[in-house]
Write an enzyme that holds these catalytic residues in place. Structure first.
Site, PDB file in Angstrom:
ATOM      1  N   ALA A  18     -29.484   2.816  -0.542  1.00 15.40           N
ATOM      2  CA  ALA A  18     -29.392   1.381  -0.238  1.00 15.40           C
ATOM      3  C   ALA A  18     -27.970   0.842  -0.335  1.00 15.40           C
ATOM      4  CB  ALA A  18     -30.293   0.613  -1.194  1.00 15.40           C
ATOM      5  N   VAL A  21     -21.826   2.352   2.649  1.00 16.35           N
ATOM      6  CA  VAL A  21     -21.607   2.077   4.069  1.00 16.35           C
ATOM      7  C   VAL A  21     -22.874   1.527   4.719  1.00 16.35           C
ATOM      8  CG1 VAL A  21     -21.002   3.133   6.293  1.00 16.35           C
ATOM      9  CG2 VAL A  21     -19.888   3.912   4.209  1.00 16.35           C
ATOM     10  N   LYS A 124     -18.836  13.285   8.977  1.00 18.53           N
ATOM     11  CA  LYS A 124     -17.796  14.267   9.338  1.00 18.53           C
ATOM     12  C   LYS A 124     -18.379  15.636   9.666  1.00 18.53           C
ATOM     13  CE  LYS A 124     -15.251  13.318   5.561  1.00 18.53           C
ATOM     14  NZ  LYS A 124     -15.370  11.895   5.278  1.00 18.53           N
ATOM     15  N   ALA A 156     -11.907   5.961   8.140  1.00 20.17           N
ATOM     16  CA  ALA A 156     -12.783   4.774   8.044  1.00 20.17           C
ATOM     17  C   ALA A 156     -12.658   3.908   9.295  1.00 20.17           C
ATOM     18  CB  ALA A 156     -12.478   3.989   6.769  1.00 20.17           C
ATOM     19  N   LEU A 158      -9.941   2.634  10.614  1.00 17.11           N
ATOM     20  CA  LEU A 158      -8.660   2.728  11.342  1.00 17.11           C
ATOM     21  C   LEU A 158      -8.882   3.389  12.701  1.00 17.11           C
ATOM     22  CD1 LEU A 158      -6.290   4.022   8.490  1.00 17.11           C
ATOM     23  CD2 LEU A 158      -6.506   1.679   9.327  1.00 17.11           C
ATOM     24  N   ASP A 227     -12.165  17.589   2.031  1.00 19.55           N
ATOM     25  CA  ASP A 227     -12.375  16.338   2.770  1.00 19.55           C
ATOM     26  C   ASP A 227     -11.270  16.159   3.817  1.00 19.55           C
ATOM     27  OD1 ASP A 227     -13.483  13.577   3.191  1.00 19.55           O
ATOM     28  OD2 ASP A 227     -11.525  13.019   2.376  1.00 19.55           O
ATOM     29  N   LYS A 231     -11.300  16.363   8.176  1.00 14.74           N
ATOM     30  CA  LYS A 231     -10.694  15.362   9.078  1.00 14.74           C
ATOM     31  C   LYS A 231      -9.685  16.023  10.024  1.00 14.74           C
ATOM     32  CE  LYS A 231     -11.431  11.791   5.619  1.00 14.74           C
ATOM     33  NZ  LYS A 231     -10.849  11.040   4.503  1.00 14.74           N
TER      34      LYS A 231
END
Length: 369
Positions: A18, A21, A124, A156, A158, A227, A231
């Protein structure tokens, strides 16, 4: 003559829980339906990992009460193949919003897309997993005409992915992409090795970052560099390099070998101070050269080299001067010459990540409605 029926687009949302994002996106979606009445955007399915709301005749779910109704719902989520069937029978164009980081959902993208269901997502894993999944996703979309957008999978809200795609699609030649792609790593190094002043001890800065909510519950999930590697995999593929996976290039982990297998994030933080000397040496070596150390990812398109790890930068370099938990991404291209095109700003946070998802949804609506 009867009035033309109002164009309707159905939305299905998969969210991990909940918060985060998912919650920010619901609030932006509610505002969007008020601001833009056409096409009529209708929520017809929503689920978390445990609960769901939907009806066999695709009745609209009120957005203003959805969080409460979902929390008390007795329905359970449809299995993904069943969800594809359910969404395919509504008679309206449908967009799946996947706000999870689930590999299972990502693996099902080609199935959704091949049934004409468009996808917007910050996930991702769909775009940095196997190169075959990447190819399957985009070929399924091409064949069915469904759309797939994933701006928030890097940086995010950008405009990193859309900018890179515009550069490539208009025929510019991208030579290099370099930047700080992790809000967590940005925050850590800006406070550990600031451009002025001495900065704190490494272990203390990691602890502080966790307390402020900048790291994952177990900070090792940030410090292993994966992470950032995910990306970079996404951007390298968009730049035309067929990178097989985030494990296909060098990724420097900042987890001391001895602490890789400790039981918990708390135990890791407890034992980390014993390894501060290693990071202090790295910082001191950079200072001797009048530089600071930063955790960056880079893609050299010409030599096809992708790497993630510590690099030293002059104090005047834009990467050195970053503040807080901001991201910065520099695109070096033929058109932009020796001065790169730079995108900088908040690269993490519920509101800005959800903004990227909402913005993608608007792009899809403009194409399918």
């Amino acid at each position: 003559m009867a009035a033309a029926s109002v164009r309707q687009v159905n939305i299905a949302i998969i969210a991990p829980g909940a918060g985060g994002v998912g919650k920010c996106f619901l609030s932006q979606l509610e505002q969007l339906t008020v601001r833009r009445p056409s096409p009529k955007v209708v929520l017809t399915y929503i689920c978390t990992s445990k609960k769901a709301i939907y009806s066999t005749d695709h009745v609209a779910i009120p957005l203003n009460t959805v969080t409460t109704t979902l929390a008390s719902s007795q329905q359970t989520p449809l299995a993904l193949p069943k969800l594809v069937d359910f969404l395919g029978t509504s008679g309206s164009k449908t967009v799946l919003v996947d706000n999870t980081s689930s590999q299972d959902v990502a693996d099902a993208y080609p199935l959704f897309l091949s049934h004409g269901i468009s996808i917007v997502t910050p996930n991702k894993k769909a775009f940095s997993g196997s190169y075959k999944l990447w190819q399957d996703i985009f070929s399924a979309a091409e064949q069915s005409g469904a759309k797939v957008y994933h701006e928030s999978s890097v940086g995010a809200g950008l405009p990193v992915i859309s900018t890179l795609k515009d550069l490539v699609d208009t025929g510019d030649e991208v030579t290099k992409v370099e930047g700080v792609f992790s809000g967590t790593m940005s925050f850590l190094f800006n406070s550990f090795a600031p451009t002025s002043g001495s900065g704190g001890k490494w272990s203390a800065e990691v602890k502080k970052a966790k307390e402020l909510g900048y790291t994952e519950p177990d900070p090792r999930d940030d410090l292993n560099g994966l992470d950032v590697a995910r990306k970079l995999t996404i951007l390298a593929r968009l730049a035309g390099l067929p990178v097989e996976s985030p494990a296909a290039f060098p990724v420097q982990s900042l987890i001391p070998k001895e602490l890789e297998s400790v039981a918990s994030g708390d135990e890791f933080l407890e034992k980390l101070p014993a390894f501060d000397a290693q990071m202090e040496e790295t910082k001191a070596a950079a200072e001797k050269e009048g530089k600071v150390v930063r955790f960056v990812g880079s893609i050299d398109v010409a030599t096809k080299q992708v790497k993630v790890g510590l690099e030293k930068f002059d104090l005047s370099h834009p990467i050195a001067a970053l503040k807080g938990s901001d991201n910065i991404i520099s695109f070096y291209t033929k058109r932009y010459g020796s001065n790169p095109l730079i995108i900088q700003g908040a690269g993490a946070g519920g509101d800005v990540t959800a903004m990227g998802v909402t913005s993608d949804l608007l792009k899809v609506l403009s194409q399918i409605a």
